[in-house]
Design a protein around this motif. Structure first.
Motif, mmCIF file in Angstrom:
data_model
loop_
_atom_site.group_PDB
_atom_site.id
_atom_site.type_symbol
_atom_site.label_atom_id
_atom_site.label_comp_id
_atom_site.label_asym_id
_atom_site.label_seq_id
_atom_site.Cartn_x
_atom_site.Cartn_y
_atom_site.Cartn_z
ATOM 1 N N ASP A 156 0.954 -1.186 0.092
ATOM 2 C CA ASP A 156 -0.128 -0.008 0.016
ATOM 3 C C ASP A 156 0.823 1.068 -0.094
ATOM 4 N N PRO A 157 0.915 2.062 -0.968
ATOM 5 C CA PRO A 157 1.988 3.131 -1.197
ATOM 6 C C PRO A 157 1.651 4.104 -0.009
ATOM 7 N N ARG A 158 0.337 4.508 0.308
ATOM 8 C CA ARG A 158 0.278 5.379 1.051
ATOM 9 C C ARG A 158 0.870 4.991 2.865
ATOM 10 N N ARG A 159 0.503 3.730 3.083
ATOM 11 C CA ARG A 159 1.056 3.202 4.237
ATOM 12 C C ARG A 159 2.379 3.181 4.333
ATOM 13 N N LEU A 160 3.266 2.583 3.034
ATOM 14 C CA LEU A 160 4.558 2.511 2.950
ATOM 15 C C LEU A 160 5.151 3.828 3.374
ATOM 16 N N GLU A 161 4.503 5.036 2.682
ATOM 17 C CA GLU A 161 5.168 6.263 2.943
ATOM 18 C C GLU A 161 4.874 6.880 4.154
ATOM 19 N N ILE B 53 5.213 4.721 6.844
ATOM 20 C CA ILE B 53 6.244 4.055 7.518
ATOM 21 C C ILE B 53 7.730 4.807 7.198
ATOM 22 N N LEU B 54 7.837 5.055 5.818
ATOM 23 C CA LEU B 54 9.132 5.694 5.766
ATOM 24 C C LEU B 54 9.322 7.023 6.186
ATOM 25 N N GLY C 260 2.724 -0.635 13.427
ATOM 26 C CA GLY C 260 1.285 -0.857 13.405
ATOM 27 C C GLY C 260 1.111 -0.945 11.626
ATOM 28 N N GLN C 261 1.605 -0.092 11.129
ATOM 29 C CA GLN C 261 1.353 0.159 9.557
ATOM 30 C C GLN C 261 2.112 -1.144 8.841
ATOM 31 N N ALA C 262 3.354 -1.376 9.352
ATOM 32 C CA ALA C 262 3.982 -2.682 8.748
ATOM 33 C C ALA C 262 3.184 -4.020 8.945
ATOM 34 N N ARG C 263 2.542 -4.062 10.037
ATOM 35 C CA ARG C 263 1.873 -5.358 10.527
ATOM 36 C C ARG C 263 0.630 -5.388 9.559
ATOM 37 N N VAL C 264 0.168 -4.259 9.139
ATOM 38 C CA VAL C 264 -1.219 -4.120 8.321
ATOM 39 C C VAL C 264 -0.725 -4.496 6.958
ATOM 40 N N ALA D 10 4.471 -6.835 6.426
ATOM 41 C CA ALA D 10 5.822 -6.617 6.394
ATOM 42 C C ALA D 10 6.415 -6.932 7.750
ATOM 43 N N ARG D 11 7.703 -6.956 7.729
ATOM 44 C CA ARG D 11 8.564 -7.068 9.112
ATOM 45 C C ARG D 11 9.400 -5.997 9.282
ATOM 46 N N LEU D 12 9.052 -5.191 10.490
ATOM 47 C CA LEU D 12 9.931 -4.037 10.900
ATOM 48 C C LEU D 12 10.947 -4.350 11.911
#
Length: 412
Positions: free
Chosen positions: A308-313, A315-316, A382-386, A389-391
């Protein structure tokens, strides 16, 4: 060192049953062997005693020796000679390394000793056959017991593994999973009691967490309207230092409310990712340039990820903000396939964060006057869990310059 390092319950139970089977088989075999040998020897002595009496009667009547009887045999064992000296009839078993030799003696009327010596090889061969049968039976018991242990242990191990997998899903935030339903089966045993207890505990914890999440979300939602009004009113203040301070604090409060609402939504485990195919290298390079122009981006190997680009952004942005706030320049961002790595050159993550993970309102700093409320890494996790992904977080070694390292592994 443990006897069965990292071995499954199946093999532990099988080994235990095999050991017990061996002990039982050996004990029973020894008991049966000794009982059969004692019975054989007693019977042989009775037969030999009857023979020597018959031989004595025939000798005294006819003077002939039957049954290979001997008079004053020099090989007569010493204990039999002592019995004969006392005028007593007796039998004696002499071990010969194979079939035992059974002696019998009786004094004669003329003062001599009539004796018989016989090796009952036929009876000894029966004992040998019995030992072979006991060995075969013991092996069958051990093999059968081990197979039964593998079967029972395998079934129990499978049920426990299913329970462990279901419990991990519950721990990962899936409220629909029930351990009791996951293990299935018609057998009712302690595993079912454990599963029911875990389900009850998970339900209680879920209810408590949901209640806390609703309270947090309700409070943040109720604060959102007055805080928005406060921010708007602060913009209308005349220019000056006091007005600037009010606007900064109002904006910080607004950011805090929005972050608390986001954390509450992520805790609800109802968030769904809008997955798209994203070229990770180009995406990260453009976002980092906008968020932190001074950061260095290195693409070792590009990859297309499903995310999900929005969630990845989000996290970043949180990871870069954390590096800028607590680290030292320059921030380094590297992409190696689906693996994203962000590193600063500051003092690194606190030990409690590395040990326990991100915690709300814990910033690692005693200064509470800034704009950091300690929710950035919590939201990123939390966003990585959605995103499935593994953070992870670690500190670079001091020999390599130190610094905090955040690593995000995305699904391809």
């Amino acid at each position: 060192m443990p006897l069965f390092p990292r071995s499954s319950l199946r093999w532990k139970l099988s080994a235990a049953i095999a050991c017990v089977s061996v002990l039982v088989a050996v004990a029973l075999s020894l008991v049966v062997h000794n009982a059969a040998r004692v019975s054989m020897i007693d019977n042989s002595r009775d037969v030999q005693d009857e023979r020597v009496q018959s031989a004595l009667r025939i000798y005294e009547v006819t003077g002939k020796k039957v049954f290979s009887a001997q008079l004053d045999d020099p090989a007569l064992p010493k204990p039999l000679k002592e019995f004969a000296a006392r005028g007593e009839r007796a039998t004696y078993v002499q071990d010969s390394g194979g079939a035992p030799i059974v002696w019998a003696e009786t004094p004669t009327n003329d003062g001599r000793i009539l004796s018989l010596r016989t090796t009952f090889k036929d009876r000894y061969s029966v004992l040998v056959d019995l030992d072979q049968a006991l060995i075969v039976g013991s092996l069958a018991v051990v093999v059968g017991g081990t197979a039964l242990g593998v079967l029972i242990g395998g079934q129990m191990s499978r049920r426990l593994r299913k329970a462990a997998v279901a419990a991990r899903k519950v721990a990962d935030g899936n409220p629909e999973v029930r351990v009791r339903d996951a293990i299935g089966g018609r057998v009712r045993d302690e595993t079912d009691e454990l599963a029911s207890a875990v389900d009850a505990m998970a339900d209680a914890l879920q209810d408590r967490l949901e209640a806390e999440r609703r309270v947090t979300a309700d409070i943040a939602h109720e604060l959102r309207t007055p805080v928005t009004g406060l921010v708007t009113a602060a913009e209308l203040l005349p220019p000056g230092r006091p007005a600037e301070l009010v606007r900064n604090r109002a904006q910080a409060l607004r950011t805090l409310v929005e972050d608390v609402l986001e954390v509450a939504r992520l805790d609800g485990a109802a968030e769904q990712a809008d997955l798209q195919e994203v070229a990770l290298g180009d995406f990260v390079r453009r976002r980092v340039l906008a968020l932190d122009p001074d950061a260095v981006v290195t693409v070792i190997e590009d990859a297309v990820v499903h995310t999900d680009p929005r969630r990845l952004e989000r996290i970043l942005g949180n990871l870069l903000a954390n590096a800028a706030r607590h680290g030292k320049p320059r921030t380094e961002v590297s992409i190696n396939g689906p693996f994203l790595r962000i590193r600063d050159h500051g003092p690194g993550f606190p030990d409690d964060l590395l040990r326990e993970g991100p915690s709300r309102f814990r910033t690692g700093s005693s200064d509470r006057a800034g704009g950091d409320h300690g929710l950035g890494l919590t939201i990123a996790t939390g966003q990585a869990r959605v995103l499935r992904a593994r953070l992870t977080f670690r500190n670079a070694p001091a020999s390599d310059g130190g610094g905090a390292v955040a690593q995000l592994l995305l699904p391809r």
